[in-house]
Design an enzyme around this catalytic site. Structure first.
Site, PDB file in Angstrom:
ATOM      1  N   GLY A 148       0.827  -1.210   0.000  1.00 64.12           N
ATOM      2  CA  GLY A 148       0.000   0.000   0.000  1.00 64.12           C
ATOM      3  C   GLY A 148       0.856   1.253   0.000  1.00 64.12           C
ATOM      4  O   GLY A 148       0.785   2.060   0.926  1.00 64.12           O
ATOM      5  N   SER A 166       0.874   3.520  -2.628  1.00 64.94           N
ATOM      6  CA  SER A 166       0.413   4.469  -3.643  1.00 64.94           C
ATOM      7  C   SER A 166       0.094   5.823  -3.030  1.00 64.94           C
ATOM      8  O   SER A 166       0.015   6.824  -3.733  1.00 64.94           O
ATOM      9  CB  SER A 166      -0.830   3.920  -4.350  1.00 64.94           C
ATOM     10  OG  SER A 166      -1.846   3.631  -3.396  1.00 64.94           O
ATOM     11  N   GLY A 215      -0.570   7.992   1.245  1.00 64.98           N
ATOM     12  CA  GLY A 215      -0.611   7.886   2.702  1.00 64.98           C
ATOM     13  C   GLY A 215       0.714   7.473   3.330  1.00 64.98           C
ATOM     14  O   GLY A 215       1.794   7.817   2.838  1.00 64.98           O
ATOM     15  N   ASP A 232      -2.786  -7.140  -4.523  1.00 64.95           N
ATOM     16  CA  ASP A 232      -4.016  -7.066  -3.734  1.00 64.95           C
ATOM     17  C   ASP A 232      -3.829  -8.045  -2.588  1.00 64.95           C
ATOM     18  O   ASP A 232      -3.760  -9.263  -2.815  1.00 64.95           O
ATOM     19  CB  ASP A 232      -5.233  -7.446  -4.597  1.00 64.95           C
ATOM     20  CG  ASP A 232      -6.539  -7.176  -3.846  1.00 64.95           C
ATOM     21  OD1 ASP A 232      -6.538  -7.256  -2.601  1.00 64.95           O
ATOM     22  OD2 ASP A 232      -7.561  -6.881  -4.501  1.00 64.95           O
ATOM     23  N   SER A 289      -0.261  -0.774  12.795  1.00 57.55           N
ATOM     24  CA  SER A 289      -1.483  -0.903  13.584  1.00 57.55           C
ATOM     25  C   SER A 289      -2.017   0.505  13.853  1.00 57.55           C
ATOM     26  O   SER A 289      -1.785   1.427  13.057  1.00 57.55           O
ATOM     27  CB  SER A 289      -1.156  -1.672  14.881  1.00 57.55           C
ATOM     28  OG  SER A 289      -2.294  -1.813  15.680  1.00 57.55           O
ATOM     29  N   TYR A 314     -13.123  -1.848  12.746  1.00 59.26           N
ATOM     30  CA  TYR A 314     -11.741  -1.436  12.428  1.00 59.26           C
ATOM     31  C   TYR A 314     -10.870  -1.691  13.661  1.00 59.26           C
ATOM     32  O   TYR A 314      -9.777  -2.276  13.555  1.00 59.26           O
ATOM     33  CB  TYR A 314     -11.718   0.037  12.033  1.00 59.26           C
ATOM     34  CG  TYR A 314     -10.341   0.598  11.774  1.00 59.26           C
ATOM     35  CD1 TYR A 314      -9.676   0.341  10.582  1.00 59.26           C
ATOM     36  CD2 TYR A 314      -9.688   1.384  12.736  1.00 59.26           C
ATOM     37  CE1 TYR A 314      -8.407   0.849  10.339  1.00 59.26           C
ATOM     38  CE2 TYR A 314      -8.423   1.889  12.507  1.00 59.26           C
ATOM     39  CZ  TYR A 314      -7.784   1.625  11.306  1.00 59.26           C
ATOM     40  OH  TYR A 314      -6.519   2.131  11.083  1.00 59.26           O
ATOM     41  N   ALA A 362     -11.405  -3.803  15.999  1.00 57.11           N
ATOM     42  CA  ALA A 362     -11.270  -5.264  16.165  1.00 57.11           C
ATOM     43  C   ALA A 362     -10.178  -5.811  15.242  1.00 57.11           C
ATOM     44  O   ALA A 362      -9.366  -6.655  15.648  1.00 57.11           O
ATOM     45  CB  ALA A 362     -12.605  -5.942  15.878  1.00 57.11           C
ATOM     46  N   SER A 363     -10.129  -5.303  13.997  1.00 57.98           N
ATOM     47  CA  SER A 363      -9.117  -5.812  13.052  1.00 57.98           C
ATOM     48  C   SER A 363      -7.711  -5.443  13.520  1.00 57.98           C
ATOM     49  O   SER A 363      -6.767  -6.222  13.369  1.00 57.98           O
ATOM     50  CB  SER A 363      -9.376  -5.284  11.630  1.00 57.98           C
ATOM     51  OG  SER A 363      -9.084  -3.897  11.519  1.00 57.98           O
ATOM     52  N   LYS A 364      -7.567  -4.258  14.127  1.00 59.54           N
ATOM     53  CA  LYS A 364      -6.235  -3.846  14.595  1.00 59.54           C
ATOM     54  C   LYS A 364      -5.895  -4.544  15.919  1.00 59.54           C
ATOM     55  O   LYS A 364      -4.722  -4.827  16.175  1.00 59.54           O
ATOM     56  CB  LYS A 364      -6.162  -2.316  14.736  1.00 59.54           C
ATOM     57  CG  LYS A 364      -6.267  -1.576  13.402  1.00 59.54           C
ATOM     58  CD  LYS A 364      -5.137  -1.909  12.420  1.00 59.54           C
ATOM     59  CE  LYS A 364      -5.140  -1.025  11.181  1.00 59.54           C
ATOM     60  NZ  LYS A 364      -4.087  -1.364  10.211  1.00 59.54           N
ATOM     61  N   THR A 393      -4.286  11.470   5.710  1.00 59.79           N
ATOM     62  CA  THR A 393      -4.045  10.610   4.543  1.00 59.79           C
ATOM     63  C   THR A 393      -5.369  10.508   3.788  1.00 59.79           C
ATOM     64  O   THR A 393      -6.330  11.181   4.129  1.00 59.79           O
ATOM     65  CB  THR A 393      -3.601   9.190   4.976  1.00 59.79           C
ATOM     66  OG1 THR A 393      -4.705   8.552   5.616  1.00 59.79           O
ATOM     67  CG2 THR A 393      -2.394   9.213   5.890  1.00 59.79           C
TER      68      THR A 393
HETATM   69  N1  LIG Z   1      -4.346   7.726   8.531  1.00 60.73           N
HETATM   70  C1  LIG Z   1      -4.483   7.452   9.784  1.00 60.73           C
HETATM   71  O1  LIG Z   1      -4.871   8.344  10.568  1.00 60.73           O
HETATM   72  C2  LIG Z   1      -4.174   6.070  10.321  1.00 60.73           C
HETATM   73  C3  LIG Z   1      -4.157   5.910  11.710  1.00 60.73           C
HETATM   74  C4  LIG Z   1      -3.831   4.671  12.235  1.00 60.73           C
HETATM   75  C5  LIG Z   1      -3.507   3.624  11.400  1.00 60.73           C
HETATM   76  N2  LIG Z   1      -3.537   3.793  10.046  1.00 60.73           N
HETATM   77  C6  LIG Z   1      -3.191   2.630   9.220  1.00 60.73           C
HETATM   78  O2  LIG Z   1      -2.165   2.992   8.322  1.00 60.73           O
HETATM   79  C7  LIG Z   1      -2.216   2.161   7.171  1.00 60.73           C
HETATM   80  C8  LIG Z   1      -2.147   3.034   5.917  1.00 60.73           C
HETATM   81  O3  LIG Z   1      -3.306   3.844   5.890  1.00 60.73           O
HETATM   82  P1  LIG Z   1      -3.334   5.322   5.255  1.00 60.73           P
HETATM   83  O4  LIG Z   1      -3.936   6.192   6.279  1.00 60.73           O
HETATM   84  O5  LIG Z   1      -2.035   5.661   4.664  1.00 60.73           O
HETATM   85  O6  LIG Z   1      -4.482   5.089   4.151  1.00 60.73           O
HETATM   86  P2  LIG Z   1      -4.577   5.445   2.581  1.00 60.73           P
HETATM   87  O7  LIG Z   1      -4.009   6.798   2.306  1.00 60.73           O
HETATM   88  O8  LIG Z   1      -5.990   5.167   2.221  1.00 60.73           O
HETATM   89  O9  LIG Z   1      -3.623   4.341   1.912  1.00 60.73           O
HETATM   90  C9  LIG Z   1      -3.980   2.994   2.008  1.00 60.73           C
HETATM   91  C10 LIG Z   1      -3.040   2.163   1.156  1.00 60.73           C
HETATM   92  O10 LIG Z   1      -3.452   0.783   1.268  1.00 60.73           O
HETATM   93  C11 LIG Z   1      -3.548   0.214  -0.038  1.00 60.73           C
HETATM   94  N3  LIG Z   1      -4.580  -0.828  -0.058  1.00 60.73           N
HETATM   95  C12 LIG Z   1      -5.886  -0.741   0.316  1.00 60.73           C
HETATM   96  N4  LIG Z   1      -6.505  -1.925   0.112  1.00 60.73           N
HETATM   97  C13 LIG Z   1      -5.574  -2.772  -0.394  1.00 60.73           C
HETATM   98  C14 LIG Z   1      -5.590  -4.129  -0.817  1.00 60.73           C
HETATM   99  N5  LIG Z   1      -6.698  -4.877  -0.763  1.00 60.73           N
HETATM  100  N6  LIG Z   1      -4.443  -4.677  -1.277  1.00 60.73           N
HETATM  101  C15 LIG Z   1      -3.306  -3.939  -1.349  1.00 60.73           C
HETATM  102  N7  LIG Z   1      -3.226  -2.645  -0.980  1.00 60.73           N
HETATM  103  C16 LIG Z   1      -4.345  -2.070  -0.513  1.00 60.73           C
HETATM  104  C17 LIG Z   1      -3.863   1.381  -0.961  1.00 60.73           C
HETATM  105  O11 LIG Z   1      -3.301   1.084  -2.240  1.00 60.73           O
HETATM  106  P3  LIG Z   1      -4.148   0.955  -3.618  1.00 60.73           P
HETATM  107  O12 LIG Z   1      -5.516   1.542  -3.398  1.00 60.73           O
HETATM  108  O13 LIG Z   1      -3.314   1.736  -4.589  1.00 60.73           O
HETATM  109  O14 LIG Z   1      -4.142  -0.509  -3.885  1.00 60.73           O
HETATM  110  C18 LIG Z   1      -3.102   2.535  -0.312  1.00 60.73           C
HETATM  111  O15 LIG Z   1      -1.783   2.634  -0.831  1.00 60.73           O
HETATM  112  C19 LIG Z   1      -3.505   1.337   7.282  1.00 60.73           C
HETATM  113  O16 LIG Z   1      -3.194   0.043   7.760  1.00 60.73           O
HETATM  114  C20 LIG Z   1      -4.301   2.114   8.325  1.00 60.73           C
HETATM  115  O17 LIG Z   1      -5.194   1.270   9.028  1.00 60.73           O
HETATM  116  C21 LIG Z   1      -3.866   4.998   9.478  1.00 60.73           C
END
Ligand SMILES: NC(=O)c1ccc[n+]([C@@H]2O[C@H](COP(=O)([O-])OP(=O)(O)OC[C@H]3O[C@@H](n4cnc5c(N)ncnc54)[C@H](OP(=O)(O)O)[C@@H]3O)[C@@H](O)[C@H]2O)c1
Length: 271
Positions: free
Chosen positions: A16, A18, A20, A57, A135, A149, A151-153, A184
């Site tokens: 992931g 692309s 964030g 994926d 996480s 969400y 629960a998954s974490k 993000t």
């Molecule tokens: N942002 C926050 O505040 C926050 C806080 C705590 C934890 N997190 C965690 O941080 C991680 C990254 O999240 P983010 O905030 O950076 O979100 P984001 O900007 O939506 O980026 C999510 C990334 O995951 C990829 N992705 C989604 N579904 C996928 C799949 N089935 N297979 C492969 N890649 C997939 C997307 O790539 P494509 O769509 O290009 O495939 C994208 O690059 C996640 O695990 C999230 O739970 C985020």
């Protein structure tokens, strides 16, 4: 070795990347001289600065296997896997069908399991390696209207802490990054079914979640933390990436009685 690098360059796969956290970490690690592979379900539509984007994926076994094979064929080894790909699901827990919950877990939990299982044979054979699982503070506490969400974490936390014991003998370190809210593209999707009893309060809590992400800090501190873990000689199990009051959540979890924690979170999310 590049001058600014305190450890030898690593071959790193970040799921992931692309946008964030994943994109920020991939960019920074590449700048620091590491050989970085990121992933996207649609690499052609994403930008990659200084790293290679591979199709992946995490919900599909074949896709996971092919992605890891490509890295091994091109780079000859894989030192660090960062399981970052993740999605969110809002709404009341009762509103989600088991199938909707399963879809969420398919990415956030089974995706991590699938990718980790795909890299472990090579890492075990090499007697070295590193897994970093992204996480959330929602992996430490329950969160109203973000329950599945959370629960998954929580599942990811238990999995990672257990895996760390089992992989230690092979020289493979497992770490967790418990992230707070950062700006993000993560968006809250909702179950198809809405139960009217939750109307109003669901929207109030969701507005808080949305604002937290939209008004959050850019993800650079998370990228820097991931780089620090990659380059650490003895990576710990847990790292927190959070700003302001949120950075107190792990201490709250450890030291405050449950009733007081609930009161704080009820007020925070107006639940
Ligand atoms: N942002 C926050 O505040 C926050 C806080 C705590 C934890 N997190 C965690 O941080 C991680 C990254 O999240 P983010 O905030 O950076 O979100 P984001 O900007 O939506 O980026 C999510 C990334 O995951 C990829 N992705 C989604 N579904 C996928 C799949 N089935 N297979 C492969 N890649 C997939 C997307 O790539 P494509 O769509 O290009 O495939 C994208 O690059 C996640 O695990 C999230 O739970 C985020």
């Amino acid at each position: 070795m590049p001058e600014h690098l305190t450890s030898s360059p690593r071959v790193i796969l970040i799921t992931g990347a692309s946008r964030g956290f994943g994109a920020a970490a991939a960019r920074l690690l590449a700048q620091r001289g590491h050989r970085v592979y990121g992933t996207s379900r649609d690499p052609a539509s994403a930008q990659a600065e200084g790293f290679t984007l591979l199709p992946l994926d995490v919900r599909e076994d074949d896709s996971a296997r092919r992605c890891v094979e490509t890295v091994l064929n091109q780079a000859g080894r894989l030192d660090t896997l960062v399981n970052n790909a993740g999605v969110s699901l809002g709404g009341a827990v009762e509103e989600a069908t088991p199938e909707e919950a399963r879809q969420l877990f398919e990415t956030n939990f089974f995706g991590v399991l699938r990718m980790t299982s795909a890299v472990l044979p090579t890492m075990r054979a090499a007697r070295r390696g590193q897994i970093i699982n992204i996480s959330s503070l929602a992996g430490l506490v329950g969160v109203p209207y973000l329950g599945l969400y959370a629960a998954s974490k929580h599942a990811l936390e238990g999995y990672s802490a257990s895996l760390r014991y089992e992989l230690r003998r092979f020289g493979i370190a497992v770490s967790l990054v418990e992230a707070g809210n950062y700006r993000t593209d993560i968006r809250f999707t909702f179950p198809a079914q809405r139960i009217p009893d939750y109307d109003g309060i669901r929207e109030q809590a969701t507005a808080v979640h949305d604002t937290d992400v939209r008004d959050g800090h850019p993800p650079d501190p998370v990228a820097r933390l991931i780089a620090r873990i990659v380059e650490s000689r003895h990576p710990r199990l847990r790292y927190v990436a959070a700003e302001g009051l949120e950075s107190g959540v792990p201490l709250m979890r450890r030291f405050l009685p449950d009733a007081l924690q609930e009161w704080i979170l009820r007020r925070r999310y107006r639940a």
